[in-house]
Design a protein around this motif. Structure first.
Motif, PDB file in Angstrom:
ATOM      1  N   ARG A 149      43.048 -33.951   2.318  1.00 30.74           N
ATOM      2  CA  ARG A 149      43.548 -35.304   2.107  1.00 30.74           C
ATOM      3  C   ARG A 149      44.923 -35.306   1.434  1.00 30.74           C
ATOM      4  O   ARG A 149      45.672 -36.270   1.509  1.00 30.74           O
ATOM      5  N   GLU A 150      45.295 -34.175   0.816  1.00 27.10           N
ATOM      6  CA  GLU A 150      46.610 -34.082   0.176  1.00 27.10           C
ATOM      7  C   GLU A 150      47.759 -34.080   1.184  1.00 27.10           C
ATOM      8  O   GLU A 150      48.930 -34.137   0.797  1.00 27.10           O
ATOM      9  N   ASN A 151      47.444 -34.024   2.492  1.00 28.69           N
ATOM     10  CA  ASN A 151      48.498 -34.111   3.501  1.00 28.69           C
ATOM     11  C   ASN A 151      49.102 -35.504   3.584  1.00 28.69           C
ATOM     12  O   ASN A 151      50.222 -35.659   4.089  1.00 28.69           O
ATOM     13  N   GLU A 152      48.400 -36.525   3.102  1.00 25.44           N
ATOM     14  CA  GLU A 152      48.892 -37.901   3.202  1.00 25.44           C
ATOM     15  C   GLU A 152      50.214 -38.039   2.443  1.00 25.44           C
ATOM     16  O   GLU A 152      50.263 -37.937   1.228  1.00 25.44           O
ATOM     17  N   GLY A 153      51.306 -38.241   3.186  1.00 29.95           N
ATOM     18  CA  GLY A 153      52.628 -38.369   2.579  1.00 29.95           C
ATOM     19  C   GLY A 153      53.381 -37.064   2.412  1.00 29.95           C
ATOM     20  O   GLY A 153      54.538 -37.055   1.986  1.00 29.95           O
ATOM     21  N   PHE A 154      52.769 -35.927   2.779  1.00 34.02           N
ATOM     22  CA  PHE A 154      53.392 -34.614   2.581  1.00 34.02           C
ATOM     23  C   PHE A 154      54.585 -34.450   3.525  1.00 34.02           C
ATOM     24  O   PHE A 154      54.490 -34.723   4.717  1.00 34.02           O
ATOM     25  N   ALA A 155      55.717 -33.985   3.000  1.00 34.96           N
ATOM     26  CA  ALA A 155      56.947 -33.889   3.789  1.00 34.96           C
ATOM     27  C   ALA A 155      56.890 -32.785   4.836  1.00 34.96           C
ATOM     28  O   ALA A 155      57.583 -32.851   5.854  1.00 34.96           O
ATOM     29  N   GLY A 156      56.085 -31.772   4.588  1.00 33.48           N
ATOM     30  CA  GLY A 156      55.972 -30.680   5.545  1.00 33.48           C
ATOM     31  C   GLY A 156      57.142 -29.716   5.485  1.00 33.48           C
ATOM     32  O   GLY A 156      58.088 -29.871   4.712  1.00 33.48           O
ATOM     33  N   TYR A 157      57.074 -28.696   6.323  1.00 36.82           N
ATOM     34  CA  TYR A 157      58.133 -27.702   6.465  1.00 36.82           C
ATOM     35  C   TYR A 157      57.885 -26.999   7.788  1.00 36.82           C
ATOM     36  O   TYR A 157      56.890 -27.264   8.470  1.00 36.82           O
ATOM     37  N   VAL A 158      58.767 -26.133   8.193  1.00 32.88           N
ATOM     38  CA  VAL A 158      58.574 -25.418   9.452  1.00 32.88           C
ATOM     39  C   VAL A 158      57.288 -24.610   9.362  1.00 32.88           C
ATOM     40  O   VAL A 158      57.138 -23.758   8.490  1.00 32.88           O
ATOM     41  N   GLY A 159      56.355 -24.913  10.223  1.00 36.44           N
ATOM     42  CA  GLY A 159      55.046 -24.274  10.177  1.00 36.44           C
ATOM     43  C   GLY A 159      53.970 -25.179   9.613  1.00 36.44           C
ATOM     44  O   GLY A 159      52.787 -24.881   9.741  1.00 36.44           O
ATOM     45  N   HIS A 160      54.367 -26.280   8.991  1.00 34.18           N
ATOM     46  CA  HIS A 160      53.416 -27.272   8.481  1.00 34.18           C
ATOM     47  C   HIS A 160      53.982 -28.651   8.811  1.00 34.18           C
ATOM     48  O   HIS A 160      55.003 -29.054   8.276  1.00 34.18           O
ATOM     49  N   PRO A 161      53.335 -29.388   9.711  1.00 31.67           N
ATOM     50  CA  PRO A 161      53.907 -30.661  10.182  1.00 31.67           C
ATOM     51  C   PRO A 161      54.063 -31.693   9.074  1.00 31.67           C
ATOM     52  O   PRO A 161      53.267 -31.736   8.126  1.00 31.67           O
ATOM     53  N   ALA A 162      55.097 -32.513   9.212  1.00 30.54           N
ATOM     54  CA  ALA A 162      55.318 -33.611   8.267  1.00 30.54           C
ATOM     55  C   ALA A 162      54.205 -34.631   8.404  1.00 30.54           C
ATOM     56  O   ALA A 162      53.747 -34.925   9.502  1.00 30.54           O
ATOM     57  N   ARG A 163      53.799 -35.190   7.268  1.00 30.50           N
ATOM     58  CA  ARG A 163      52.699 -36.158   7.285  1.00 30.50           C
ATOM     59  C   ARG A 163      53.030 -37.392   6.426  1.00 30.50           C
ATOM     60  O   ARG A 163      52.139 -38.035   5.905  1.00 30.50           O
ATOM     61  N   GLN A 164      54.315 -37.755   6.330  1.00 30.30           N
ATOM     62  CA  GLN A 164      54.654 -38.959   5.563  1.00 30.30           C
ATOM     63  C   GLN A 164      54.055 -40.218   6.177  1.00 30.30           C
ATOM     64  O   GLN A 164      53.830 -41.199   5.476  1.00 30.30           O
ATOM     65  N   THR A 165      53.814 -40.208   7.489  1.00 30.66           N
ATOM     66  CA  THR A 165      53.273 -41.393   8.156  1.00 30.66           C
ATOM     67  C   THR A 165      51.755 -41.342   8.309  1.00 30.66           C
ATOM     68  O   THR A 165      51.165 -42.245   8.896  1.00 30.66           O
ATOM     69  N   LEU A 166      51.139 -40.304   7.779  1.00 31.44           N
ATOM     70  CA  LEU A 166      49.678 -40.225   7.810  1.00 31.44           C
ATOM     71  C   LEU A 166      49.088 -41.221   6.825  1.00 31.44           C
ATOM     72  O   LEU A 166      49.528 -41.315   5.675  1.00 31.44           O
ATOM     73  N   ARG A 167      48.096 -41.970   7.276  1.00 33.77           N
ATOM     74  CA  ARG A 167      47.350 -42.855   6.396  1.00 33.77           C
ATOM     75  C   ARG A 167      45.869 -42.557   6.564  1.00 33.77           C
ATOM     76  O   ARG A 167      45.404 -42.296   7.683  1.00 33.77           O
ATOM     77  N   LEU A 168      45.138 -42.589   5.462  1.00 33.92           N
ATOM     78  CA  LEU A 168      43.722 -42.263   5.450  1.00 33.92           C
ATOM     79  C   LEU A 168      42.903 -43.464   4.993  1.00 33.92           C
ATOM     80  O   LEU A 168      43.296 -44.170   4.066  1.00 33.92           O
ATOM     81  N   ILE A 169      41.755 -43.651   5.635  1.00 30.91           N
ATOM     82  CA  ILE A 169      40.830 -44.707   5.238  1.00 30.91           C
ATOM     83  C   ILE A 169      39.630 -44.058   4.549  1.00 30.91           C
ATOM     84  O   ILE A 169      38.914 -43.256   5.170  1.00 30.91           O
ATOM     85  N   PRO A 170      39.383 -44.368   3.266  1.00 34.00           N
ATOM     86  CA  PRO A 170      38.240 -43.760   2.573  1.00 34.00           C
ATOM     87  C   PRO A 170      36.924 -44.307   3.111  1.00 34.00           C
ATOM     88  O   PRO A 170      36.785 -45.500   3.382  1.00 34.00           O
ATOM     89  N   LEU A 171      35.954 -43.419   3.282  1.00 35.04           N
ATOM     90  CA  LEU A 171      34.615 -43.784   3.747  1.00 35.04           C
ATOM     91  C   LEU A 171      33.584 -43.227   2.776  1.00 35.04           C
ATOM     92  O   LEU A 171      33.750 -42.113   2.253  1.00 35.04           O
ATOM     93  N   ASN A 172      32.526 -43.982   2.586  1.00 34.62           N
ATOM     94  CA  ASN A 172      31.397 -43.498   1.791  1.00 34.62           C
ATOM     95  C   ASN A 172      30.289 -43.103   2.765  1.00 34.62           C
ATOM     96  O   ASN A 172      29.649 -43.957   3.375  1.00 34.62           O
ATOM     97  N   LEU A 173      30.090 -41.800   2.928  1.00 31.42           N
ATOM     98  CA  LEU A 173      29.009 -41.296   3.779  1.00 31.42           C
ATOM     99  C   LEU A 173      27.980 -40.628   2.881  1.00 31.42           C
ATOM    100  O   LEU A 173      28.238 -39.560   2.323  1.00 31.42           O
ATOM    101  N   ASN A 174      26.862 -41.300   2.675  1.00 29.78           N
ATOM    102  CA  ASN A 174      25.776 -40.760   1.851  1.00 29.78           C
ATOM    103  C   ASN A 174      26.248 -40.373   0.445  1.00 29.78           C
ATOM    104  O   ASN A 174      26.027 -39.255  -0.025  1.00 29.78           O
ATOM    105  N   ASN A 175      26.945 -41.329  -0.159  1.00 33.76           N
ATOM    106  CA  ASN A 175      27.395 -41.194  -1.551  1.00 33.76           C
ATOM    107  C   ASN A 175      28.387 -40.054  -1.778  1.00 33.76           C
ATOM    108  O   ASN A 175      28.452 -39.477  -2.865  1.00 33.76           O
ATOM    109  N   HIS A 176      29.156 -39.736  -0.741  1.00 30.58           N
ATOM    110  CA  HIS A 176      30.232 -38.762  -0.887  1.00 30.58           C
ATOM    111  C   HIS A 176      31.459 -39.308  -0.173  1.00 30.58           C
ATOM    112  O   HIS A 176      31.350 -39.977   0.842  1.00 30.58           O
TER     113      HIS A 176
END
Length: 499
Positions: free
Chosen positions: A178-205
């Protein structure tokens, strides 16, 4: 180039797609001026309507290359256009708030909002996804989906050299954290500034919902564990899959198997894949039903599918989970040497399951696909893995997506299949000396013999596509632990009797 004009075009696009609101414009302008290293800006009245943003980004990237802000490589362009789009994006908390507001209308409304936003922001690179070559092949098991994957650009040698010089860190630990959300990335690791995550509760986790940037089917989503822990098929897996379809009954959800060879490409982070699509497997009929002692209230059947699949369904989640766990535990420890199935060798486990859950009307349904990853000298890549005779088309692991009936084939086939069609039209007899097509030589001889005299430029492409689809069916057959002949069906029945 008038970069001021392109900035205004991008702002107009972001407002139209509701990525930002009117009060965000000045803030977004200032972010763009910083990223593009510009000192002045003049507002313009832009009224054009664009379906997607890539034409604007293309101009901005050319400007950045021309001003030596970035190097002209595919990786540098991808890192930079993501940075640009982050200037005209909602913050994560705002996305979550809007998702939850739409969810009060319906789960469908919420996922539609989230998916459309992911496309508009260019997180889902639709312009590239649309380049994929897609068709269906009719078989006795339904219409299989075939995709030649052209979405991911080839690596530039300059990017490869740059990647070697980059000191990779342990943050984020993998591409699914989940730490990829907003990560600038580098060559070999894609940029994720436009990634958005929706939190879900699945069985209390806590889990998170996102979409795949290279969607292979409609609304192809990923559900990732908050914690960076290895994948493990267990009772929790079944509970989580069923909890997810409770939240999103219009989506299916499944998990790759948790062992190498038969599992997905990322086994280090627990995650699932789902979406709003009906695969051939979901449409496949039950060819025999069973009554399992102690679970007479659960519908159980053997699916007519090339991979060995048990389908269970019920309106009772708890009971369905209990039966799924029994089947998993029985299979984990099951051996039948007559059909090359050993549960373990030298302490290494070989048996696991690929599970897929969905809602069918008012009932929960789980498909349990039996997997085994044992290797031998004859089959060093796996007994129940694509065998060498089909490697010219598909050599990679058979993961969740392929299991359900969608082939993801390598980009090289775009060129190779065209050349193969041309050879058939010319009536070339042998391809074994052709550097590009030699890998297809044995298959080509079969096609040549089968279609000699019946091929022309009007039907050749459809014929070759159909034959590729049949190779994929053969791939799935290789991956099936119980073959669909008399011996294999008898062995499958023998296993089910142990339940």
């Amino acid at each position: 180039m008038d970069i001021n004009h392109e900035i205004n075009r991008l702002l107009n696009f972001a407002l139209q797609k509701k990525l930002i609101k009117n009060f965000d414009v000045v803030y977004s302008v200032n972010l763009l001026l910083d990223v593009l290293e510009i000192e002045e800006y003049l507002p313009e009245n832009i009224t054009e309507q664009l379906a997607e943003v890539s034409p604007i980004l293309g101009e901005m990237l050319n400007y950045a290359v021309g001003r030596h802000i970035i190097e002209d490589t595919a990786a540098q362009r991808d890192l930079f256009d993501t940075r640009i789009m982050n200037c005209v994006m909602m913050r994560p908390a705002e996305v979550i708030a809007q998702f939850n507001e739409y969810y009060t209308q319906s789960p469908q409304a919420a996922t539609k909002f989230f998916y459309n936003m992911s496309v508009a922001s260019n997180y889902i690179r639709k312009a590239r996804v649309d380049k994929n070559i897609i068709w269906k092949t009719h078989t006795d098991y339904g219409d299989l989906d075939i995709t030649i994957n052209l979405s991911k650009p080839e690596k530039d040698p300059r990017d490869i050299m740059r990647a070697r010089a980059v000191n990779s860190t342990a943050y984020p630990k993998c591409l699914l954290c989940r730490e990829n959300e907003g990560f600038a990335g580098y060559v070999g690791h894609p940029a994720r500034q436009t990634l958005r995550l929706i939190p879900l509760n699945l069985n209390n986790h806590e889990w998170f919902l996102q979409y795949s940037p290279y969607t292979y089917y409609n609304e192809h989503c990923i559900v990732l564990n908050k914690d960076h822990i290895p994948m493990k098929i267990s009772k929790k897996t079944f509970e989580n899959l069923l909890a997810f379809v409770d939240l999103f009954p219009h989506y299916f959800i499944g998990s790759n198997a948790d062992l190498p060879i038969v599992g997905g490409s990322i086994l280090s982070h627990d995650h699932y894949q789902g979406g709003n699509y009906t695969f051939a497997m979901a449409k496949a009929p039950i060819e025999r039903t069973y009554h399992i002692k102690g679970f007479e209230d659960i519908a159980v059947g053997r699916v007519k599918w090339p991979m060995s699949t048990i389908r269970i369904s019920s309106s009772d989640k708890k009971r369905l989970t209990e039966l799924a766990v029994r089947i998993l535990e029985k299979w984990r420890n099951y051996s039948d040497e007559t059909v090359d199935i050993l549960s373990q060798t030298e302490g290494i486990e070989h048996n696991t399951i690929t599970p897929i859950a969905r809602m069918q009307e008012d009932k929960y349904e789980i498909d349990l696909v039996l997997r085994n990853n044992r290797t031998t000298k004859k089959y060093p890549l796996g007994i129940f893995h694509p065998h060498s005779e089909v490697h010219h088309i598909k050599k990679e692991n058979i993961g969740l997506i392929e299991v359900m009936g969608l082939a993801v084939l390598p980009a090289r086939l775009q060129v190779e299949l065209v050349k193969l069609e041309q050879a058939l039209i010319r009536k070339t007899v042998d391809l074994s000396n052709d550097e590009i097509l030699a890998k297809h030589a044995d298959w080509y001889k079969i096609l040549y013999k089968k279609y000699a005299g019946n091929i022309d430029k009007n039907n050749i492409t459809d014929i070759v596509k159909s034959e590729v689809g049949k190779i994929f069916l053969q791939v799935l057959t290789h991956a099936g632990v119980f073959k669909r002949d008399e011996k294999g069906v008898g062995a499958f029945e023998k296993f089910i009797a142990t339940l």
